[in-house]
Design a protein around this motif. Structure first.
Motif: not given
Length: 393
Positions: A106, A110, A115-119, A123, A127, A137-138, A140
């Motif tokens: 992550a 960054e 762009a990442i999203e921690r899931i 969650e 999903r 980690l997403l 997108g």
């Protein structure tokens, strides 16, 4: 007399031709491809992913090229009406150790401007109900596409701008003269001011054919895939990848949605007995002789024998392969793993047994040989082509 001959009709060769044409539209170009279709080997046998570039060291050339390549590939698809699906990639952690690695990834992503999203585990379950993990980690922006279709569009664009694409025509000899480069083919000899070789699985041989000394050899690794039954095409919404083990050279088995709607499982990484043999039974004695005569081959075996045995077991037994998948997709069964074409990775290996993970070039003032274009070369191909053009112009 041509101004430039490009050898190799994979995506890197075609991207290089495109970059050269854009800069020197008045010049005469010829692309030689020994197969009857462009994108027939590594390009046409990969998983079809447009990668975001999560894995690469911040500030590295690979990180920059992957990010630029993803944007350029999507823009090219939009211009040429080629469908792609920005479905996103989930990197799933299934243990405490992988959660720690996930945190490091992550930070790397960054830093690379991705762009990442921690899931969280909860969650993730919402999903992806069929995926089990402690977190993910997403990315997108990760997408899927048909790279063969991109190759066909690149070839058509090049021809429309005056280039000659010669399919089914192999280079048999290459000579540098005081006036330029001569390339012998079965249909006759060709002349050019300069030459670029993007020959992938045959890159070391093409370089030696041209009289260059090479410190490496190409060792083929088969990436074996399975495809899930059509009834399970909706088993995942994203691409599902494991958290990579830094001690292993490959990413590990993953679930990949394909642009045609199917879902594949793979790849593993087993030693190939033929550089261009996609069937499990394929054997090429010349390729084997090249490997066993090269000291680096034995050193690779010596330092990776444990993981090699595991990969071989998983190749022979679907149950072993399934174990890797069920860590994050427990509902899969052996009968879900249906046959699917393999891919082959051209792994450049040095004499000391080290795997080459960076770009490797060779040549003279008139020739440039791309000896290694590291993964993900398909995603990064368009900016790689620009970089190659910078070197040969």
């Amino acid at each position: 007399m041509y101004d430039y001959i490009v050898i190799g009709g994979g995506i890197v060769g075609l991207a290089t031709l495109r970059a050269l044409q854009r800069r020197r539209p008045q010049d005469r170009f010829l692309l030689l491809e020994k197969e009857v279709e462009v994108g027939s080997h590594q390009t046409g046998h990969n998983s079809g992913v447009i990668h975001a570039g999560i894995y690469y060291a911040p500030g590295s050339l690979k990180a920059r090229l992957c990010r630029e390549g993803a944007e350029a590939t999507k823009a090219f698809c939009q211009t040429h009406g080629i469908p792609y699906d920005e479905c996103g990639k989930l990197l799933v952690a299934t243990s405490e150790q992988e959660l720690a690695r996930m945190g490091d990834l992550a930070v790397r992503a960054e830093t690379n401007g991705i762009a990442i999203e921690r899931i969280s585990a909860g969650e993730l379950a919402e999903r992806e109900p069929n995926i089990a993990g402690r977190g993910a980690l997403l990315a997108g922006s990760t997408a899927i596409v048909d790279y063969r279709r991109i190759c066909r569009a690149l070839a058509a664009e090049a021809e429309a701008k005056g280039a000659t694409i010669a399919l089914g025509r192999a280079a048999l000899a290459i000579r540098e003269t005081v006036d330029g480069i001569e390339v012998d083919t079965a249909e006759g000899s060709l002349k050019s001011r300069k030459l670029v070789a993007c020959a992938g699985l045959q890159s070391d041989r093409i370089a030696r054919m041209a009289g260059l000394e090479t410190a490496h050899r190409i060792i083929p690794f088969r990436g074996e895939y399975y495809v899930l039954p059509e009834a399970k095409n909706d088993i995942v919404r994203h691409l599902i990848y494991p958290i990579p083990d830094p001690d292993l050279p490959f990413l590990g088995i993953h679930l990949t949605r394909m642009i045609d709607g199917r879902v594949t499982v793979g790849p593993n990484a087993v030693l190939g007995l033929a550089r261009e043999g996609y069937a499990k039974s394929a054997v090429n004695w010349r390729d084997i002789a090249d490997m066993v005569a090269f000291p680096g081959f034995w050193r690779v075996l010596g330092s990776n024998w444990r993981s090699g045995l595991t990969e071989m077991r998983n190749s022979l037994l679907r149950s072993g392969y399934l174990e890797q998948c069920r860590k994050y997709c427990p509902s899969l069964r052996v009968d879900d793993l249906k046959p699917y074409p393999a891919g082959i990775r051209a792994q450049a290996v040095l004499a000391d047994g080290s795997l080459v993970h960076d770009f490797l070039f060779g040549g003279t003032d008139r020739m440039l040989h791309v000896l290694n274009a590291p993964s993900p070369a398909a995603t990064s191909a368009l900016p790689i082509g620009e970089m190659i053009a910078d070197r040969i112009l």
